[in-house]
Design an enzyme around this catalytic site. Structure first.
Site, PDB file in Angstrom:
ATOM      1  N   LEU A 101       0.832  -1.187  -0.015  1.00 40.62           N
ATOM      2  CA  LEU A 101      -0.096   0.011  -0.090  1.00 40.62           C
ATOM      3  C   LEU A 101       0.749   1.277  -0.135  1.00 40.62           C
ATOM      4  O   LEU A 101       1.834   1.388   0.876  1.00 40.62           O
ATOM      5  CB  LEU A 101      -0.957   0.044   1.455  1.00 40.62           C
ATOM      6  CG  LEU A 101      -2.188  -0.820   1.377  1.00 40.62           C
ATOM      7  CD1 LEU A 101      -2.515  -0.751   2.667  1.00 40.62           C
ATOM      8  CD2 LEU A 101      -3.235  -0.098   0.425  1.00 40.62           C
ATOM      9  N   ASP A 102       0.532   2.295  -0.966  1.00 44.75           N
ATOM     10  CA  ASP A 102       1.463   3.420  -0.938  1.00 44.75           C
ATOM     11  C   ASP A 102       1.294   4.130   0.265  1.00 44.75           C
ATOM     12  O   ASP A 102       0.361   3.978   1.232  1.00 44.75           O
ATOM     13  CB  ASP A 102       1.392   4.060  -2.147  1.00 44.75           C
ATOM     14  CG  ASP A 102      -0.023   4.680  -2.472  1.00 44.75           C
ATOM     15  OD1 ASP A 102       0.003   5.440  -3.525  1.00 44.75           O
ATOM     16  OD2 ASP A 102      -0.969   4.362  -1.629  1.00 44.75           O
ATOM     17  N   VAL A 103       2.005   5.515   0.360  1.00 46.30           N
ATOM     18  CA  VAL A 103       2.057   6.164   1.735  1.00 46.30           C
ATOM     19  C   VAL A 103       0.475   6.731   1.688  1.00 46.30           C
ATOM     20  O   VAL A 103      -0.040   6.992   2.792  1.00 46.30           O
ATOM     21  CB  VAL A 103       2.959   7.158   1.460  1.00 46.30           C
ATOM     22  CG1 VAL A 103       3.125   8.122   2.834  1.00 46.30           C
ATOM     23  CG2 VAL A 103       4.406   6.609   1.377  1.00 46.30           C
ATOM     24  N   PHE A 104       0.046   7.294   0.732  1.00 48.84           N
ATOM     25  CA  PHE A 104      -1.527   7.792   0.731  1.00 48.84           C
ATOM     26  C   PHE A 104      -2.375   7.124   1.073  1.00 48.84           C
ATOM     27  O   PHE A 104      -3.555   7.496   1.731  1.00 48.84           O
ATOM     28  CB  PHE A 104      -1.574   8.506  -0.699  1.00 48.84           C
ATOM     29  CG  PHE A 104      -2.923   9.175  -0.879  1.00 48.84           C
ATOM     30  CD1 PHE A 104      -3.833   8.573  -1.665  1.00 48.84           C
ATOM     31  CD2 PHE A 104      -3.243  10.346  -0.318  1.00 48.84           C
ATOM     32  CE1 PHE A 104      -5.150   9.188  -1.548  1.00 48.84           C
ATOM     33  CE2 PHE A 104      -4.469  10.791  -0.379  1.00 48.84           C
ATOM     34  CZ  PHE A 104      -5.364  10.200  -1.187  1.00 48.84           C
ATOM     35  N   SER A 105      -2.402   5.738   0.735  1.00 53.49           N
ATOM     36  CA  SER A 105      -3.713   4.872   0.995  1.00 53.49           C
ATOM     37  C   SER A 105      -3.591   4.381   2.550  1.00 53.49           C
ATOM     38  O   SER A 105      -2.382   4.233   3.257  1.00 53.49           O
ATOM     39  CB  SER A 105      -3.946   3.883  -0.062  1.00 53.49           C
ATOM     40  OG  SER A 105      -2.882   3.640  -0.385  1.00 53.49           O
TER      41      SER A 105
END
Lengths: 341, 565
Positions: A101-105
């Site tokens: 999962l990337d940082v934003f999600s």
């Protein structure tokens, strides 16, 4: 007779899911959990210090001239070489991450410990779908499709109604369905393919671009709206781009305000551990739960002893197909060898 | 006893090998050959000759040692007689016994004391030579100590801890040797220490100071160099602290919480105390309190503290007296991570809309974790309970918001269950990032605008800012257009964007530009320059065209984007 720390180590073999909060890199999360698990292992009481025998020569007091008898006394001395403070045991716990999962999600992140990391690769290859909840806002367009990016343009959105939005979503789902059919490489003129398609069990064969198998509008209150997406092979940026394209189709613009993964294969958000629970006992508990659920599903799937015909299997799978839509994949994954023990 | 014997033998072999004049085929060296070459250069804990500097040498042990060494030496001397012949005749003359003495005596550069010891210990005339095959009595056999197979170099202290008195006692104290051996040279330093003469006086000193026994291990694990600091220095520094009216208990607690404190000179500590008193403007007693609560303030660098103070004053806009209050309550603000501090402050002030005076009343919020504050605030917002103004009803105290554990927070403050809070946590999505510097408003009661100071304070620390500015000035003067009275934007190449921007200039600015250009053309025709007073200075140069140009370019790009669709 294993040391207590080794016993804890054995309890940690398995998969579990955590809830990754937004704004942190997934690697940081994985490192935190690895540190906590190691702390848990170290917290187990250390073994009693090993003793070693040292022979000390004592010369007895010489009373008479000739009696120079040497006596050796055996003393049991603690061997400090293996004292916990003297020796750092380099235990290596391998904590592997499933779909990242990337940082934003934020959302469900599946982690595996030890031997179960092999099961993670199986999870990848088995084309399990993932559920996301996307929150969008109409009227803005940014450079990275999310509300943290640089604003590029603003548009009006008064003309958008729920009906129009749903029509656009239906169109998108249609095109994704077609893509799914092409990539699954089945001959659509066969009965078997038709049945699979009807039950929603078609999956791409081999590599494929991101495909959405399900798209639904949950909540619409202009300018905010929420979508629920079921997809394969996606990245979070792709999902933000989907939202942007939805806005474009509606002759307006939209940005993504939040991406939240609610399900990754068989792991739902219900059992995901929040950050207060990223400790060794809670993880052991989660792994135990996962193992028991696996045993239960294994038992259920191998129960029909006689009629292991495809019809009955499909019947059972159909029960769960309504929920996840990929129980067939699940079954094959769960019974694969890597999950063993 | 056994220890000295072993150490003698080790010393013998290590010395022999340290010269590496071909005596590498000693029996002991086979052990070392197992170690890869790289290990020899890094993480080596060599057993140096100075191990035995002060150990007592009873004659008995000497004899035994003589026996041991001689039998050892004999066996090896007999195996490689050829290699004892070397050019360097000082080191290895022909005979067996002497060959092993002289290399030793000439190699002992680092221990002058050792030389004599060795020579006195090694009395050749004392006992007759023994052959390895000679039969010895049972008592002698029992008396002969077999040296433990200690490696001469090792990457871990584990190999020596059973034999070394110092290491054994340190382990019993609770010192984490596994951490210390990873630091370069610390392991060999510890091995070199003698427990009775080095370690014990310092431990006694620390105990007298008031440090608890349980803390001694922690202290030495973090600062092993306290065992090599001279006692006079340690006493002088403690005397200095007492002279500054720190009570005995506070000195003891400071030393146990900041292990490196007593390694710093009096001058440095004095400098720092003076800095804190002056910068914060606190009274002597308050400075003492602050330093006693956070003794690492005296240990670390002052640059971080200076930057943090600057951030608090300029970016956050706290006044002097407010800052004093915050620091006395939470001294950690001075050493906190800048990025995290500004992140928390931004969230509290701009998102939760908490005014400065309320933050000053509860400075604990600046010390809390960002995620914790965010989650709890969002939860309260979801329940419509996020009200932090004391004047209005249903006010939520910031202290309770931050310091209560989850269970208590849920029941007392939010009137919800812990399960609800966890479920809510799973629905949180990303929040918008911090607003850019120019949009931020850390405004205070007075109408100061902090834009310019923000940029200065945030971009670079003061020293490199000055360097950059001076370089820019030099470059500006070197470019030369200021000599004919032009500004930077007068010299810009005219393409279509610039033409459009010029068209949009206000009349006065446009007329000034025209005047300057005419003057410059005139000067260039005459091949003259303006006198120094009339030339454009770096500070006066205004980039008047820049905003218009930027606007034009943005518009053009937008048009292009649209036309693409």
């Amino acid at each position: 007779m294993a040391r207590p720390s080794v016993r804890v180590f054995h309890k940690l073999e398995g998969l579990f899911s955590i809830y990754k909060p937004p704004g942190v890199h997934w690697k940081l999360v994985r490192d935190t959990i690895e540190t906590n698990l190691l702390k848990g292992i170290n917290a187990a009481p250390p073994p009693a210090p090993r003793q070693r025998v040292q022979f000390l020569a004592e010369s007895t007091s010489v009373v008479a001239e000739g009696s120079n008898e040497l006596t050796l006394s055996a003393a049991s001395v603690p061997a400090l070489a293996h004292h916990p403070l003297g020796e750092a045991l380099h235990i290596h716990i391998g904590v592997g991450v499933g779909h990242r999962l990337d940082v934003f999600s934020s959302g469900v992140l599946v982690l595996g410990v030890g031997q179960s990391n092999k099961a993670l690769t199986d999870l990848y290859r088995s084309h399990v779908t993932r559920d996301y909840t996307l929150e969008g806002e109409l009227g803005m367009a940014t450079d990275n499709f999310s509300h943290t990016g640089r604003l590029i343009e603003r548009t009006t959105y008064d003309h958008i109604t729920r009906d129009k939005l749903e029509r656009v979503l239906a169109m998108m789902q249609g095109s994704n369905q077609k893509a799914l059919l092409t990539y699954s490489k089945v001959d659509m003129s066969t009965q078997g393919a038709y049945e699979l398609a009807v039950k929603g069990e078609l999956r791409p064969d081999g590599k494929s671009p991101p495909i959405m198998t399900g798209l639904r509008l949950l909540h619409f209150q202009p300018p905010h709206f929420t979508l629920e997406v079921q997809c394969l092979n996606e990245t979070q940026r792709y999902l933000c781009r989907i939202l942007h394209e939805v806005g474009l189709e509606l002759r307006s613009t939209a940005v993504c305000k939040g991406v939240r993964r609610t399900r990754d294969g068989p792991f739902t958000i219900q059992h995901a551990l929040t950050h207060q629970h990223w400790t060794s006992p809670d993880v052991i508990q989660a792994i135990r739960q996962y193992r028991s659920s696996r045993k239960a599903s294994k038992a259920k799937h191998t129960q029909p002893g006689k009629d292991t015909g495809t019809a009955s299997q499909r019947q059972e799978m159909a029960e769960e197909a309504a929920v996840t839509g990929d129980s067939h994949r699940l079954h094959s994954v769960l019974t694969s060898k890597a999950f063993g023990s | 006893m056994a220890l000295t014997c072993i150490q003698h033998c080790q010393r013998c072999t290590s010395l022999l090998r340290s010269r590496s004049v071909g005596i590498t085929t000693l029996q002991y060296s086979t052990d070392a050959q197992h170690w890869p070459a790289a290990l020899w250069n890094s993480f080596i804990v060599p057993v140096l000759p100075s191990l035995l500097q002060r150990s007592p040498n009873p004659s008995q042990t000497r004899q035994r040692w003589n026996l041991g060494v001689r039998s050892y030496c004999e066996s090896h001397a007999k195996v490689q007689p050829s290699q004892t012949k070397h050019r360097n005749t000082d080191e290895l003359p022909g005979t067996d016994m002497v060959s092993y003495q002289n290399p030793v005596s000439h190699q002992l550069i680092d221990g002058g004391m050792l030389l004599k010891e060795w020579q006195t210990a090694f009395d050749l005339d004392d006992a007759p030579g023994h052959s390895a095959l000679e039969e010895i009595s049972h008592e002698e056999a029992v008396r002969m100590d077999i040296p433990a197979a200690l490696p001469p170099v090792s990457i871990s202290l584990k190999d020596y801890v059973n034999e070394s008195e110092t290491l054994g006692k340190l382990v019993q104290l609770g010192v984490q040797l596994w951490k210390l051996e990873q630091r370069p040279n610390v392991g060999s330093m510890l091995l070199r220490l003698d427990f009775q003469t080095d370690v014990t006086p310092r431990l006694v000193f620390l105990k007298q100071l008031g440090v608890e026994d349980s803390r001694l291990g922690y202290l030495i694990s973090h600062n092993p160099f306290i065992l090599t600091e001279s006692l006079e220095n340690l006493q002088a520094r403690v005397a200095y602290l007492r002279s500054k009216k720190f009570s005995a208990e506070s000195v003891a607690s400071m030393v146990s919480r900041a292990p490196y404190l007593l390694n710093f000179s009096v001058k440095r500590m004095d400098n720092r105390l003076g800095f804190y008193q002056q910068q914060l403007g606190l009274s002597a007693q308050k400075t003492r309190d602050v330093v006693a609560r956070l003794p690492r303030l005296l240990c670390g660098s002052l640059e971080t503290v200076k930057e943090n103070l600057k951030i608090c004053k300029l970016e956050m806009g706290f006044r002097e007296n407010e800052l004093q209050h915050i620091v006395t309550v939470i001294p950690k603000v001075l050493t906190a991570n800048k990025r995290k501090l500004t992140q928390i402050f931004d969230y509290i002030h701009n998102t939760m809309n908490i005014p400065h005076d309320l933050i000053v009343k509860f400075p604990q919020v600046l010390n809390a974790k960002y995620l914790r504050i965010k989650e709890r605030h969002l939860f309260l917002q979801y329940l419509d309970k996020a009200q932090y103004d004391p004047a209005k009803p249903n006010y939520i105290c910031l202290d309770k918001l931050v310091s209560l554990p989850d269970e208590a927070f849920c029941t007392e403050v939010a009137s919800a269950t812990l399960k609800d809070f966890e479920l809510f946590q799973k629905t949180i999505v990303a929040q918008p990032r911090m607003t850019s510097f120019s949009e931020r408003h850390f405004t205070h009661n007075s109408t100061q605008t902090f834009f310019r100071q923000n940029n200065m304070a945030s971009r670079a620390p003061a020293t490199t800012g000055r360097l950059l500015v001076s370089f820019r000035k030099w470059y500006y003067n070197a470019a030369g257009f200021n000599k004919i009275g032009l500004m930077r934007d007068d010299t810009i190449h005219e393409d279509s964007d610039v033409k459009e921007a010029l068209r949009r200039l206000p009349e006065k600015v446009y007329n000034d530009r025209m005047f300057r250009l005419k003057r410059a053309l005139d000067l260039s025709m005459k091949q003259a320059v303006l006198p120094k007073e009339q030339r454009t200075q770096y500070e006066e140069d205004v980039h008047y065209l820049e905003p218009y140009l930027k606007e034009v370019i943005r518009e053009r790009k937008e048009v292009e984007e649209w036309s693409k669709k």
